[in-house]
Design an enzyme around this catalytic site. Structure first.
Site: not given
Ligand code: NDP
Ligand code: 8X3
Length: 254
Positions: A142, A155
């Site tokens: 991220s 985070y």
């Molecule tokens: P979502 O919440 O849409 O998806 C998160 C996914 O992670 C879900 O499929 C969830 O599945 C899974 N997950 C969470 N906790 C667990 C666990 N304990 N075990 C297994 N699976 C888990 O968020 P994003 O798609 O945005 O996030 C994906 C990644 O991208 C994360 O690592 C996040 O930190 C990162 N990210 C997101 C950004 C954003 O702005 N959206 C920007 C930068 C990075 P389930 O709940 O079914 O287990």
């Molecule tokens: C998610 C993006 O800027 O909310 O990783 O941390 S931010």
């Protein structure tokens, strides 16, 4: 869950966090590109729905929590008998809460560290002994792993860890011919903010108002670019932001 033998694939991809957001979008793009897929997450009904949608491209769905080391090891060991990934997507992760450090909740901190850092390690440790030369690992970091921001401390710490781990993993796995990349997105509209704000929909919506955030597909596109490079090309790091975002601190809203 029942395995499905997939024929004529361009590769085998194992995705953590395929039930939503980036992971789900990567699953759709990878299926369209001809990958055999193992889709994982905690929400079984979503995995089943995606399996129905993507049909024969889905080799298997695995329902486990990446924080559960034993459950993760068992799931991967059962999978490895019929499917070893050529591409591992370490995507499962979350932010929980946005309180300053003196008001944060231990439970939230544990969830972030146990999922984003230890969960990624659990999956990586279980898969890497099986993976072959030419395979790739793509970690989802991220912008929060490049720049800290107020209310982001734990985070931030977890994503700074992903940044460091990606570099060290790349060095450790170099002699084995396994390439390791990081995709580090800025603000992207997924379920991320709904999870961070513990189900507060209006709070989550406000994060994405006044500019066009990245979509899950924008990020999946970067992941697929890395996954599909020729074997001699290793994309190591991609920082991908909405046009309205210059850094973790600079978001131009109308
Ligand atoms: P979502 O919440 O849409 O998806 C998160 C996914 O992670 C879900 O499929 C969830 O599945 C899974 N997950 C969470 N906790 C667990 C666990 N304990 N075990 C297994 N699976 C888990 O968020 P994003 O798609 O945005 O996030 C994906 C990644 O991208 C994360 O690592 C996040 O930190 C990162 N990210 C997101 C950004 C954003 O702005 N959206 C920007 C930068 C990075 P389930 O709940 O079914 O287990
Ligand atoms: C998610 C993006 O800027 O909310 O990783 O941390 S931010």
């Amino acid at each position: 869950m029942k395995n499905h033998e997939v024929q004529n694939t361009v590769g085998r991809m194992f995705i953590t966090g395929a039930t939503s957001g980036f992971g789900e979008a990567v699953a759709r793009m990878a299926a369209a590109a001809g990958y055999a897929l193992v889709l994982t997450g905690r929400r079984a009904e979503r995995l089943e729905a995606l399996k129905l949608e993507l049909g024969n491209q889905v080799h298997q769905t695995l329902c486990f929590d990446v924080r559960d080391r034993t459950g993760t090891a068992e799931a991967i060991a059962s999978c490895a008998r019929s499917f070893v990934p050529t591409v591992l997507i370490n995507n499962a992760g979350l932010a929980v809460g946005k309180e300053p450090i003196d008001q944060g909740h231990y439970e939230d901190w544990d969830r972030m560290i146990d999922t984003n850092v230890k969960g990624l390690l659990n999956v990586t440790r279980e898969w890497t002994p099986h993976m072959q030369s030419g395979a790739r690992i793509i970690n989802i970091g991220s912008v929060a792993g490049r720049q800290a921001y107020p209310g982001g401390a734990v985070y931030n710490a977890s994503k700074f860890a992903v940044h460091g781990l990606t570099q060290a993993m790349r060095m450790d796995l170099l002699p084995r011919g396994i390439q390791v990349a990081q995709v580090a997105p800025g603000a992207a509209e997924t379920e991320f903010s709904l999870v961070r704000f513990k189900g507060n929909q209006s709070g989550a919506d406000a994060v994405y108002q006044g500019y066009e955030p990245l979509s899950a597909e924008d990020v999946a596109d970067a992941v697929m670019y890395i996954a599909t490079r020729p074997p001699h090309v290793s994309i190591q790091d991609v920082l991908i932001m909405p046009a309205a975002q210059a850094s973790a601190y600079h978001l131009h809203k109308s």
